[in-house]
Design a protein around this motif. Structure first.
Motif, PDB file in Angstrom:
ATOM      1  N   ALA A   4       0.623  -1.493  -0.049  1.00 53.56           N
ATOM      2  CA  ALA A   4      -0.028   0.201  -0.100  1.00 53.56           C
ATOM      3  C   ALA A   4       1.129   0.833  -0.217  1.00 53.56           C
ATOM      4  CB  ALA A   4      -0.907  -0.074   1.115  1.00 53.56           C
ATOM      5  N   LEU A   5       2.047   1.447   0.842  1.00 56.15           N
ATOM      6  CA  LEU A   5       2.187   2.246   0.927  1.00 56.15           C
ATOM      7  C   LEU A   5       3.446   2.456  -0.262  1.00 56.15           C
ATOM      8  CD1 LEU A   5       4.313   2.157   4.399  1.00 56.15           C
ATOM      9  CD2 LEU A   5       2.637   3.791   3.502  1.00 56.15           C
TER      10      LEU A   5
ATOM     11  N   THR B 102      -5.339   5.793  -2.618  1.00 51.26           N
ATOM     12  CA  THR B 102      -5.152   6.862  -1.992  1.00 51.26           C
ATOM     13  C   THR B 102      -4.858   7.727  -2.754  1.00 51.26           C
ATOM     14  OG1 THR B 102      -5.102   5.478   0.336  1.00 51.26           O
ATOM     15  CG2 THR B 102      -4.310   7.433  -0.004  1.00 51.26           C
ATOM     16  N   SER B 103      -3.649   7.462  -3.479  1.00 49.74           N
ATOM     17  CA  SER B 103      -2.506   8.428  -4.410  1.00 49.74           C
ATOM     18  C   SER B 103      -3.541   9.179  -5.142  1.00 49.74           C
ATOM     19  CB  SER B 103      -2.211   7.609  -5.129  1.00 49.74           C
ATOM     20  OG  SER B 103      -1.051   8.325  -6.596  1.00 49.74           O
ATOM     21  N   VAL B 104      -4.182   8.650  -6.248  1.00 50.79           N
ATOM     22  CA  VAL B 104      -5.604   9.405  -7.349  1.00 50.79           C
ATOM     23  C   VAL B 104      -7.113   9.904  -6.149  1.00 50.79           C
ATOM     24  CG1 VAL B 104      -4.994   7.825  -8.771  1.00 50.79           C
ATOM     25  CG2 VAL B 104      -6.787   7.497  -7.986  1.00 50.79           C
TER      26      VAL B 104
ATOM     27  N   ARG C 251      -2.552  10.923   4.450  1.00 51.84           N
ATOM     28  CA  ARG C 251      -3.204  10.173   6.040  1.00 51.84           C
ATOM     29  C   ARG C 251      -3.725   9.221   5.526  1.00 51.84           C
ATOM     30  NH1 ARG C 251      -5.080  16.797   6.045  1.00 51.84           N
ATOM     31  NH2 ARG C 251      -6.310  16.428   5.581  1.00 51.84           N
ATOM     32  N   ASP C 252      -4.611   9.373   5.005  1.00 44.37           N
ATOM     33  CA  ASP C 252      -5.745   8.839   4.235  1.00 44.37           C
ATOM     34  C   ASP C 252      -4.933   7.223   4.457  1.00 44.37           C
ATOM     35  OD1 ASP C 252      -7.450  11.070   4.310  1.00 44.37           O
ATOM     36  OD2 ASP C 252      -7.115  11.136   1.977  1.00 44.37           O
TER      37      ASP C 252
ATOM     38  N   ALA D  56      -7.022   4.263   7.027  1.00 43.41           N
ATOM     39  CA  ALA D  56      -7.423   3.353   6.698  1.00 43.41           C
ATOM     40  C   ALA D  56      -6.635   1.988   7.529  1.00 43.41           C
ATOM     41  CB  ALA D  56      -7.208   3.206   5.263  1.00 43.41           C
ATOM     42  N   LEU D  57      -5.545   1.905   7.195  1.00 45.29           N
ATOM     43  CA  LEU D  57      -4.747   0.920   7.030  1.00 45.29           C
ATOM     44  C   LEU D  57      -4.948   0.265   8.698  1.00 45.29           C
ATOM     45  CD1 LEU D  57      -1.037   1.882   6.065  1.00 45.29           C
ATOM     46  CD2 LEU D  57      -2.448   0.386   4.890  1.00 45.29           C
TER      47      LEU D  57
END
Length: 150
Positions: free
Chosen positions: A28-29, A85-87, A92-93, A97-98
């Motif tokens: 995810a990161l 999250t990127s788009v 921080r979102d 979520a994680l």
């Protein structure tokens, strides 16, 4: 999607579940920092909702699923969570979520007691929401996109 993964991981041994959760976080990161083009937003959201459906489906026959599939599902969830999250969000979102993967610590005692049907019901609700969201995003709605009248 991350919540669906947390529920699915409740059905496998804790060590494997923690490894899968770690894989999900790392992917995810990496995906969040990849910066895909903005015009990919709609396909990314559709991929995200389809992944919710697939991931939530893992709870229905967890003993018949090869253990490696849970790792693949974790990587898939991480990929789509990072891309969304990127788009459509900010870093921080993703941090908000994680922690939803920690639902495995709530679901695990429920499954161990033999009440796994409750976890399956919650996963089915997530599937229903994902199906509805996918259909809404794929159905043309007047006013959302330019048409021949404009």
């Amino acid at each position: 999607m991350i919540a669906a993964l947390g529920l699915a991981l409740a059905f496998i041994p804790l060590r494997r579940a923690l490894i899968a959760a770690g894989v999900m976080v790392l992917v995810a990161l990496a995906a969040c920092w990849s910066s895909p083009p903005e015009q990919w937003i709609e396909p990314i959201f559709v991929g995200c909702w389809l992944s919710v459906i697939a991931t939530a489906g893992l709870v229905h026959r967890p003993l018949k699923v090869p253990p490696a599939l849970f790792l693949a599902a974790a990587a898939n969830v991480g990929l789509w969570a990072g891309l969304v999250t990127s788009v459509a969000g900010q870093s921080r979102d993703l941090a908000i979520a994680l922690p939803c993967v920690l639902l495995l610590f709530i679901g695990r005692p429920i499954v161990v007691r033999g009440w796994g049907i409750g976890v399956k019901v919650v996963a089915s609700w997530l599937t229903a929401v994902a199906i509805l969201a996918t259909m809404v995003s794929l159905t043309p709605t007047p006013g959302y996109k330019q048409d021949h009248m404009e």
